[in-house]
Design an enzyme around this catalytic site. Structure first.
Site, PDB file in Angstrom:
ATOM      1  N   ALA A  26      63.317  16.397  54.476  1.00  0.00           N
ATOM      2  CA  ALA A  26      63.750  15.221  55.257  1.00  0.00           C
ATOM      3  C   ALA A  26      62.820  15.219  56.529  1.00  0.00           C
ATOM      4  O   ALA A  26      63.535  14.759  57.627  1.00  0.00           O
ATOM      5  CB  ALA A  26      65.184  15.081  55.476  1.00  0.00           C
ATOM      6  N   ARG A  32      56.183   3.758  57.840  1.00  0.00           N
ATOM      7  CA  ARG A  32      56.347   2.356  57.346  1.00  0.00           C
ATOM      8  C   ARG A  32      57.613   1.342  57.475  1.00  0.00           C
ATOM      9  O   ARG A  32      57.650   0.541  57.284  1.00  0.00           O
ATOM     10  CB  ARG A  32      55.767   2.230  55.887  1.00  0.00           C
ATOM     11  N   LYS A  54      64.132   8.049  59.055  1.00  0.00           N
ATOM     12  CA  LYS A  54      64.211   7.342  57.799  1.00  0.00           C
ATOM     13  C   LYS A  54      65.390   7.579  57.054  1.00  0.00           C
ATOM     14  O   LYS A  54      66.336   6.848  56.374  1.00  0.00           O
ATOM     15  CB  LYS A  54      63.019   7.433  56.896  1.00  0.00           C
ATOM     16  N   THR A  66      54.758  19.428  51.739  1.00  0.00           N
ATOM     17  CA  THR A  66      56.027  19.837  51.154  1.00  0.00           C
ATOM     18  C   THR A  66      56.230  21.154  50.875  1.00  0.00           C
ATOM     19  O   THR A  66      57.434  21.707  50.771  1.00  0.00           O
ATOM     20  CB  THR A  66      55.901  18.999  49.747  1.00  0.00           C
ATOM     21  N   GLY A 110      65.078  13.659  50.708  1.00  0.00           N
ATOM     22  CA  GLY A 110      66.000  13.043  51.459  1.00  0.00           C
ATOM     23  C   GLY A 110      65.978  11.525  51.465  1.00  0.00           C
ATOM     24  O   GLY A 110      66.827  10.602  51.536  1.00  0.00           O
ATOM     25  N   GLY A 146      51.656  12.592  42.304  1.00  0.00           N
ATOM     26  CA  GLY A 146      50.893  13.801  41.818  1.00  0.00           C
ATOM     27  C   GLY A 146      50.988  13.779  39.894  1.00  0.00           C
ATOM     28  O   GLY A 146      51.914  13.426  39.571  1.00  0.00           O
ATOM     29  N   TYR A 170      97.704 -10.664  76.866  1.00  0.00           N
ATOM     30  CA  TYR A 170      97.031 -10.096  77.780  1.00  0.00           C
ATOM     31  C   TYR A 170      96.918 -10.828  79.251  1.00  0.00           C
ATOM     32  O   TYR A 170      96.729 -11.943  79.287  1.00  0.00           O
ATOM     33  CB  TYR A 170      95.338 -10.270  77.162  1.00  0.00           C
ATOM     34  N   ALA A 187     108.832 -27.444  70.023  1.00  0.00           N
ATOM     35  CA  ALA A 187     107.493 -27.417  70.158  1.00  0.00           C
ATOM     36  C   ALA A 187     107.118 -27.703  71.336  1.00  0.00           C
ATOM     37  O   ALA A 187     107.756 -28.090  72.445  1.00  0.00           O
ATOM     38  CB  ALA A 187     107.200 -28.791  69.136  1.00  0.00           C
TER      39      ALA A 187
HETATM   40  C1  UD1 Z   1      55.013  14.107  46.840  1.00  0.00           C
HETATM   41  C2  UD1 Z   1      54.324  14.907  45.558  1.00  0.00           C
HETATM   42  C3  UD1 Z   1      53.939  14.192  44.564  1.00  0.00           C
HETATM   43  C4  UD1 Z   1      54.964  13.388  43.990  1.00  0.00           C
HETATM   44  C5  UD1 Z   1      55.323  12.566  45.067  1.00  0.00           C
HETATM   45  C6  UD1 Z   1      56.757  11.778  44.662  1.00  0.00           C
HETATM   46  C7  UD1 Z   1      53.597  17.074  46.829  1.00  0.00           C
HETATM   47  C8  UD1 Z   1      52.442  17.756  47.446  1.00  0.00           C
HETATM   48  N1  UD1 Z   1      53.247  15.849  46.375  1.00  0.00           N
HETATM   49  O1  UD1 Z   1      53.763  13.161  47.365  1.00  0.00           O
HETATM   50  O2  UD1 Z   1      53.307  15.022  43.691  1.00  0.00           O
HETATM   51  O3  UD1 Z   1      54.265  12.667  43.065  1.00  0.00           O
HETATM   52  O4  UD1 Z   1      55.910  13.206  46.341  1.00  0.00           O
HETATM   53  O5  UD1 Z   1      57.096  10.994  45.380  1.00  0.00           O
HETATM   54  O6  UD1 Z   1      54.581  17.436  46.987  1.00  0.00           O
HETATM   55  N2  UD1 Z   1      58.199  16.090  53.734  1.00  0.00           N
HETATM   56  C9  UD1 Z   1      58.484  16.915  54.729  1.00  0.00           C
HETATM   57  N3  UD1 Z   1      57.676  17.768  55.350  1.00  0.00           N
HETATM   58  C10 UD1 Z   1      56.272  17.686  55.042  1.00  0.00           C
HETATM   59  C11 UD1 Z   1      55.961  16.602  54.232  1.00  0.00           C
HETATM   60  C12 UD1 Z   1      56.697  15.968  53.348  1.00  0.00           C
HETATM   61  O7  UD1 Z   1      59.764  17.251  54.748  1.00  0.00           O
HETATM   62  O8  UD1 Z   1      55.295  18.431  55.724  1.00  0.00           O
HETATM   63  C13 UD1 Z   1      59.019  15.265  52.988  1.00  0.00           C
HETATM   64  C14 UD1 Z   1      58.919  13.876  53.313  1.00  0.00           C
HETATM   65  O9  UD1 Z   1      59.778  13.302  54.213  1.00  0.00           O
HETATM   66  C15 UD1 Z   1      59.307  13.149  51.971  1.00  0.00           C
HETATM   67  C16 UD1 Z   1      59.074  14.316  50.992  1.00  0.00           C
HETATM   68  O10 UD1 Z   1      58.810  15.465  51.488  1.00  0.00           O
HETATM   69  O11 UD1 Z   1      60.954  13.022  51.971  1.00  0.00           O
HETATM   70  C17 UD1 Z   1      57.765  13.760  50.189  1.00  0.00           C
HETATM   71  O12 UD1 Z   1      56.712  13.829  51.259  1.00  0.00           O
HETATM   72  P1  UD1 Z   1      55.573  12.737  50.875  1.00  0.00           P
HETATM   73  O13 UD1 Z   1      54.769  12.662  52.237  1.00  0.00           O
HETATM   74  O14 UD1 Z   1      56.292  11.117  50.684  1.00  0.00           O
HETATM   75  O15 UD1 Z   1      54.821  13.181  49.648  1.00  0.00           O
HETATM   76  P2  UD1 Z   1      53.983  12.444  48.765  1.00  0.00           P
HETATM   77  O16 UD1 Z   1      52.518  12.703  49.357  1.00  0.00           O
HETATM   78  O17 UD1 Z   1      54.371  11.164  48.224  1.00  0.00           O
END
Ligand code: UD1
Ligand code: MG
Length: 470
Positions: free
Chosen positions: A21, A27, A34, A91, A113, A149, A397, A433
């Site tokens: 999260a 966006r 978010k 991630t 999240g 992915g 009041y 009344a």
């Molecule tokens: C990620 C996956 C992708 C998958 C997609 C599904 C990876 C590299 N890619 O891509 O394979 O199809 O989700 O929606 O994992 N977040 C963090 N810290 C970070 C980056 C992200 O906490 O440094 C959290 C974001 O807040 C979000 C989630 O991880 O909740 C996914 O991040 P996001 O940037 O949406 O990943 P995608 O590029 O969409």
């Protein structure tokens, strides 16, 4: 609002959930993180933690980054742990921040999240796979896999690796089975894998998805679990997606009510932002909004376009169109509205009638009493069988203090009466009344304050002069 995380430490592989999260959610164009955006009246993150709780997670660790303090402030009471990821390097890097808090014997489930609709039953097979020492992925097949992915399998169908969209060539982009981002793994393995990630890819990030190739290189089996309902894996990136998920949640809730035997005039036109409990043969007309905890007993009917928040309605009660009930307890057989407003602290006993344009606040109304038209009753105790005439007002009041009005059983209050509190109307009294009551009215007598009516003999109404003739 939040479900506490139960402590199930007896299991050989306790479940620990890591919730990602830290992302900014650019966006959404919001001042708020978010994961705090509301879905069906609760923050996105609360839905995810509810899922963790339903799976009997022993611990939930939230990886926070953007807006970390706001998320922490709102969710600290839920008994969860936080780790801060700054800067956000992907991630895999996010999970690495949680690694020191993970027990080697645990099964770890990684959730997002901002992906709030996945069902516990969908995730349960992943936990079993991870408990047997394998890596589990939740995947979904999409008509348009752009941005996700891709799940790469060998000729035998065995999952080998995940390729991110930005790193994928044309053949890889043609694959429609995608990574939802949700994975489960034995903690010991996951910790080793995320520590070994590299960022030599199109985005310069540490991808959690690269643990699939690392697992294969070590000979650890990777099992993909297909999610049959693509709705469950939808994420929230912008307001349009949030609105889309809101409709999905409301649809699920409406279907659950129908299955319980509630009649909904239109399942597409009800909004429940909290918890709605209904008895048998409850009927809800179109356009109603329920917030907080609402309980409707057997046989209750709610008319169109009502808003009910943190309240209860007893057996057989009727709430007519356009009524607003907030923080009130209403007994069996009540009649409320149309156009009634009940505010916090209102208690209606059985068979009370509250009619149009009547407002009641912080008052107890006794059995079978009626306030049917255009009245304000605030800070009052009203007995049984009292008739409150049209346009009656408790003047509770004085600009600084609130004062109570006491109206005993069987009182009859004539129309357009003001009761200047503190004041008491004795049992069986009648107020004429137009009375402005400033001192107590004795029981069983007629009290009225009214200038004596007079007729002026010989008075003539002025007559307009005709200008043309003058
Ligand atoms: C990620 C996956 C992708 C998958 C997609 C599904 C990876 C590299 N890619 O891509 O394979 O199809 O989700 O929606 O994992 N977040 C963090 N810290 C970070 C980056 C992200 O906490 O440094 C959290 C974001 O807040 C979000 C989630 O991880 O909740 C996914 O991040 P996001 O940037 O949406 O990943 P995608 O590029 O969409
Ligand atoms: Mg994403």
């Amino acid at each position: 609002m939040l479900d506490p995380i139960p402590n199930h430490s007896a299991s050989p592989h306790p479940l620990q959930v890591v919730v990602l999260a830290a992302g900014k959610g650019t966006r959404m164009r919001s001042a708020h993180p978010k994961v705090l955006q509301p879905l069906a009246g609760r923050p996105l993150l609360a839905h995810v933690l509810h899922t963790a709780s339903a799976l009997a997670a022993q611990r939930a660790i939230i990886v926070v980054g953007h807006g970390a303090e706001k998320v922490r402030a709102q969710f600290a009471p839920a008994g969860v742990d936080f780790v801060v990821q700054a800067p956000q390097l992907g991630t895999g890097h996010a999970v690495l921040q949680a690694a020191p808090l993970l027990d080697d014997t645990a099964v770890v489930l990684v959730l997002y999240g901002d992906v709030p609709l996945v069902r516990p039953a969908t995730l349960a097979p992943l936990l079993d796979i991870a408990a047997s020492g394998h890596l589990a992925l939740l995947t979904v097949t999409l008509n348009d896999p752009t941005g996700y992915g891709r799940i790469m399998r060998d000729a035998a169908g065995v999952v080998q690796r995940i390729v991110e969209h930005k790193d994928a060539g044309p053949a890889e982009r043609a694959v429609r089975e995608v990574n939802t981002g949700i994975v489960a793994a034995p903690a010991g393995l996951l910790k080793r894998w995320v520590a070994g990630l590299r960022n030599d890819n199109a985005q310069g990030e540490y991808y959690l998805t690269d643990i699939v190739a690392l697992a294969r290189a070590e000979g650890v089996p990777v099992q993909a679990v297909a999610c049959a309902d693509p709705h469950e894996t939808l994420g929230v990136n912008d307001r349009a997606q949030l609105a889309q998920l809101e409709r999905i949640v409301q649809g699920r809730q409406a279907q659950a009510l129908l299955a319980e035997g509630v009649t909904l005039a239109d399942p597409a036109r009800i909004d429940i932002r909290g918890e709605l409990r209904c008895g048998q043969d409850v009927l809800i007309d179109v356009g109603c909004v329920f917030e907080g905890r609402v309980e409707l007993a057997d046989g209750v009917h709610v008319g169109p376009h009502c808003v009910l928040r943190d309240c209860s309605v007893g057996e057989g009660g009727r709430v007519e169109a356009f009524s607003h009930i907030d923080g009130a307890r209403c007994g069996p057989g009540v009649r409320i509205g149309p156009y009634a407003r009940l505010r916090p602290g209102t208690e209606l006993a059985e068979h009370v009638h509250v009619g149009n344009f009547t407002e009641i606040k912080n008052s107890h109304i006794g059995p079978a009493s009626k306030a049917n038209h255009l009245s304000y009753v605030g800070d009052a105790s009203v007995g049984a069988r009292v008739n409150i005439g049209a346009g009656t007002i408790t003047c509770n009041y004085d600009g600084v203090n609130k004062h109570r009005t006491i109206i005993e059983d069987d009182v009859f209050i004539g129309s357009d009466t003001q009761l200047v509190a503190p004041v008491r109307v004795g049992q069986g009294a009648t107020l004429g009344a137009g009375t402005t009551l400033t001192t107590d009215a004795p029981p069983n007598q007629l009290t009225l304050s009214r200038a004596r009516q007079a007729t002026v003999p010989g008075w003539a109404r002025p007559v307009k002069q005709d200008k043309q003739g003058s």
